[in-house]
Design a protein around this motif. Sequence first.
Motif, PDB file in Angstrom:
ATOM      1  N   TYR A  20      30.197  37.677  39.863  1.00 40.18           N
ATOM      2  CA  TYR A  20      29.721  36.755  38.791  1.00 40.18           C
ATOM      3  C   TYR A  20      29.871  35.345  38.847  1.00 40.18           C
ATOM      4  N   VAL A  21      31.281  35.274  39.420  1.00 39.54           N
ATOM      5  CA  VAL A  21      31.606  33.794  39.708  1.00 39.54           C
ATOM      6  C   VAL A  21      30.786  33.271  40.922  1.00 39.54           C
ATOM      7  N   LEU A  22      30.524  34.173  41.741  1.00 38.45           N
ATOM      8  CA  LEU A  22      29.859  33.654  42.859  1.00 38.45           C
ATOM      9  C   LEU A  22      28.334  33.173  42.431  1.00 38.45           C
ATOM     10  N   GLN A  23      27.774  34.374  41.617  1.00 42.56           N
ATOM     11  CA  GLN A  23      26.380  33.828  41.133  1.00 42.56           C
ATOM     12  C   GLN A  23      26.385  32.508  40.517  1.00 42.56           C
ATOM     13  N   LEU A  24      27.416  32.157  39.722  1.00 40.90           N
ATOM     14  CA  LEU A  24      27.250  30.916  38.893  1.00 40.90           C
ATOM     15  C   LEU A  24      27.167  29.745  39.912  1.00 40.90           C
ATOM     16  N   ALA A  25      27.988  29.734  40.949  1.00 45.97           N
ATOM     17  CA  ALA A  25      28.009  28.457  41.988  1.00 45.97           C
ATOM     18  C   ALA A  25      26.771  28.491  43.075  1.00 45.97           C
ATOM     19  N   GLY A  26      25.961  29.755  42.866  1.00 41.28           N
ATOM     20  CA  GLY A  26      24.642  29.763  43.778  1.00 41.28           C
ATOM     21  C   GLY A  26      25.076  30.558  44.985  1.00 41.28           C
ATOM     22  N   ALA A  27      25.920  31.352  45.151  1.00 41.34           N
ATOM     23  CA  ALA A  27      26.357  31.947  46.602  1.00 41.34           C
ATOM     24  C   ALA A  27      25.155  32.934  46.722  1.00 41.34           C
ATOM     25  N   PRO A  28      24.974  33.234  48.128  1.00 45.18           N
ATOM     26  CA  PRO A  28      24.247  34.161  48.764  1.00 45.18           C
ATOM     27  C   PRO A  28      24.086  35.488  47.845  1.00 45.18           C
ATOM     28  N   PRO A  29      23.123  36.465  47.519  1.00 45.19           N
ATOM     29  CA  PRO A  29      23.077  37.440  46.736  1.00 45.19           C
ATOM     30  C   PRO A  29      23.952  38.408  47.605  1.00 45.19           C
ATOM     31  N   VAL A  30      23.984  38.462  48.946  1.00 46.75           N
ATOM     32  CA  VAL A  30      24.840  39.255  49.669  1.00 46.75           C
ATOM     33  C   VAL A  30      25.568  38.409  50.771  1.00 46.75           C
ATOM     34  N   PRO A  31      26.651  37.906  50.473  1.00 54.93           N
ATOM     35  CA  PRO A  31      27.146  37.022  51.411  1.00 54.93           C
ATOM     36  C   PRO A  31      27.779  38.030  52.611  1.00 54.93           C
ATOM     37  N   GLN A  32      27.998  37.252  53.765  1.00 47.26           N
ATOM     38  CA  GLN A  32      28.255  38.133  54.711  1.00 47.26           C
ATOM     39  C   GLN A  32      30.140  38.424  54.531  1.00 47.26           C
ATOM     40  N   GLY A  33      30.732  37.567  53.841  1.00 46.17           N
ATOM     41  CA  GLY A  33      32.005  37.685  53.627  1.00 46.17           C
ATOM     42  C   GLY A  33      32.346  36.578  52.643  1.00 46.17           C
ATOM     43  N   VAL A  34      33.636  36.817  52.060  1.00 49.08           N
ATOM     44  CA  VAL A  34      34.116  35.824  51.123  1.00 49.08           C
ATOM     45  C   VAL A  34      35.568  35.556  51.492  1.00 49.08           C
ATOM     46  N   LEU A  35      35.965  34.303  51.803  1.00 48.35           N
ATOM     47  CA  LEU A  35      37.290  33.974  51.969  1.00 48.35           C
ATOM     48  C   LEU A  35      37.910  33.898  50.508  1.00 48.35           C
ATOM     49  N   THR A  36      39.003  34.261  50.377  1.00 50.02           N
ATOM     50  CA  THR A  36      39.689  34.539  49.122  1.00 50.02           C
ATOM     51  C   THR A  36      40.873  33.829  49.212  1.00 50.02           C
ATOM     52  N   GLY A  37      41.622  33.016  48.383  1.00 47.91           N
ATOM     53  CA  GLY A  37      42.791  32.343  48.668  1.00 47.91           C
ATOM     54  C   GLY A  37      42.774  31.210  49.388  1.00 47.91           C
ATOM     55  N   GLY A  38      41.878  30.740  49.864  1.00 45.56           N
ATOM     56  CA  GLY A  38      41.889  29.538  50.873  1.00 45.56           C
ATOM     57  C   GLY A  38      42.464  29.771  52.046  1.00 45.56           C
ATOM     58  N   TYR A  39      42.502  28.810  53.004  1.00 46.79           N
ATOM     59  CA  TYR A  39      42.983  28.933  54.401  1.00 46.79           C
ATOM     60  C   TYR A  39      44.076  29.427  54.805  1.00 46.79           C
ATOM     61  N   HIS A  40      44.895  29.757  53.498  1.00 46.19           N
ATOM     62  CA  HIS A  40      46.101  30.452  53.818  1.00 46.19           C
ATOM     63  C   HIS A  40      45.837  31.807  53.296  1.00 46.19           C
ATOM     64  N   GLY A  41      44.604  32.317  53.016  1.00 43.20           N
ATOM     65  CA  GLY A  41      44.312  33.364  52.361  1.00 43.20           C
ATOM     66  C   GLY A  41      43.520  34.600  53.182  1.00 43.20           C
ATOM     67  N   LYS A  42      42.795  35.284  52.695  1.00 41.72           N
ATOM     68  CA  LYS A  42      42.187  36.617  53.293  1.00 41.72           C
ATOM     69  C   LYS A  42      40.471  36.633  53.154  1.00 41.72           C
ATOM     70  N   TRP A  43      39.830  37.176  54.106  1.00 42.51           N
ATOM     71  CA  TRP A  43      38.501  37.640  53.936  1.00 42.51           C
ATOM     72  C   TRP A  43      38.112  38.860  53.349  1.00 42.51           C
ATOM     73  N   ILE A  44      37.261  39.016  52.556  1.00 43.45           N
ATOM     74  CA  ILE A  44      36.880  40.567  52.065  1.00 43.45           C
ATOM     75  C   ILE A  44      35.345  40.425  52.392  1.00 43.45           C
ATOM     76  N   ASP A  45      34.920  41.759  52.723  1.00 41.36           N
ATOM     77  CA  ASP A  45      33.515  41.780  53.164  1.00 41.36           C
ATOM     78  C   ASP A  45      32.566  42.029  52.014  1.00 41.36           C
ATOM     79  N   ALA A  46      31.173  42.022  52.022  1.00 46.28           N
ATOM     80  CA  ALA A  46      30.028  41.976  50.896  1.00 46.28           C
ATOM     81  C   ALA A  46      30.381  43.232  50.232  1.00 46.28           C
ATOM     82  N   ALA A  47      30.646  44.229  50.764  1.00 46.38           N
ATOM     83  CA  ALA A  47      30.830  45.596  50.032  1.00 46.38           C
ATOM     84  C   ALA A  47      32.089  45.637  49.102  1.00 46.38           C
TER      85      ALA A  47
END
Length: 537
Positions: A264-291
């Motif tokens: 929902y947060v991603l939708q508010l910002a206009g992110a792709p409906p199915v992103p390839q991945g999302v980096l969470t926590g910034g550049y010292h953070g971790k990637w999660i995949d679309a699923a």
Amino acid sequence: MNEALPDVPEVRVVGLPQLTSGFDLVERLDLPMHLKVHGPLEPLGGEQLAKLAENINLKGRGGAGFPFHKKLRSVAEAAIKRGVRPVVVVNGSEDEPACRKDTVMINRAPHLILDGALLCAEALGARTLVVGVTRESTQRSMEAALAERGLSNSRRSALRAFVQRNPVRMVTGAAASLIRSIDGGPAIPPGRKVSASQNGVGGAPTLLSNAETFAQLAIAARIGPERYGNTGLYDEPGTVMLTVSGAVARPMVIEVPTGVPLRYVLQLAGAPPVPQGVLTGGYHGKWIDAATVNEAIVSRNSLDAVGGALGAGAILPITQETCPLGESLRVAQWLAEESAGQCGPCYLGLPAAARGLEDILNGGGPAALEALKQVAKNVKRRGACSHPDGSAMFLESTIKAFTDDLAAHVLGNGCGRPVEGVLPLFEGGRAPTGIPGGAEEEENGPARQKIYVDWTLCRGHGLCADILPEVFQLGADGFPTVAQAMVPRYAEAKALRAVRRCPALALRIEEDTRGQDTSRNNLPVLSQGRGRRALGR
């Protein structure tokens, strides 16, 4: 290419605002407007404040997530035991290109942050309050807020309060770096791990926490733990400030209750409906995949459970059309540049890790992948600060999250997708100027010098790699792995020292004239006896 985020991007809120109350009325809440929106605040005793923080499960919002009540009690106990006045420090040093939530708070609601800090100062009996910042906008806003409250750094003041401005660098935000700078040293980690709660500013017990943390405490002190707990999750009540950027139509800072679905947060910002991945926590953070994005909710525990991280509150999706490894390489190279240059795991390990990821992209095969894994493993828990650990976590997460793309690069001819540069970095790959008119302004500029190795003279002494690890690493044969390289502006003095100390006289520095007016700036080749003047200084 994604442009650098402004200091104060668009601000949104999901549900009822708490930290962002009044943002719809004015651009900045001065003291009268702050009191009109939030009302007065009664002081609390030390144990009352600690119990409040414990009841709302308040944890640091700067990335580490340490329980605030434990930190508060630790400082109080150390101060009583030693019979000294503690110090309160607000860390508003937000130096990651993808983070703006603290910058927004300092620029728009500085008094909410000061409310929390002053509550702690009074409860602890502190006589010094310091607010650490790195941006001109945050310095102006916080200095104005202190003046509005009649606070100053005068020796005659009951509470001395001032703003500490440091250069914009990734390591500047480390607690130890901020404390060292307040004490008059450089804004880099001291090379040893010391608890600020026991031995902080001037050797005194120091309560140091992130700007949002103090603002959250101020909200809870006004409305009480029960009402505070009515928002968000039972075990992580309240709201969270997030910075959403990357492949989005509207980069923004958003205040959301914990428990809101991440999608929902991603939708508010206009992110792709199915992103390839999302980096969470910034550049010292971790990637999660679309699923995994569809399973995640905004909370520290939820993101940890799905392999992500809340960290500093940065959320960055990428599209299906970009190469995720190439995007990660840009970040890895920036992280390597942000080293303070004082411990091997950081100034040697991080450039090596970035080169390892680049080798994978360039068809280095399974050997390149194994080399990258080994380097990332070796830098962890060995640095003078958390920068190598966070950078290694980011790289390991990249390898784990994008297995299909990794296989395409390691075993085939690559994924075939371009690198769009959607993850924000500072312009030119470097941070913006830290102190106007200061030395940092020159240090953050583009490289001006190139250093060369004369192979007819080089005898493999290796001194160049010891003095100038930003440029030189030694190969298996003991000789430098590069014959020529650009010298970062901040390392020019070390480059000159390497030239002077080379036992074989095998190094020289020349001015790089690409893109410059060579008719006015044609500097001679430096020999070992030339001084700083020949470097254009």
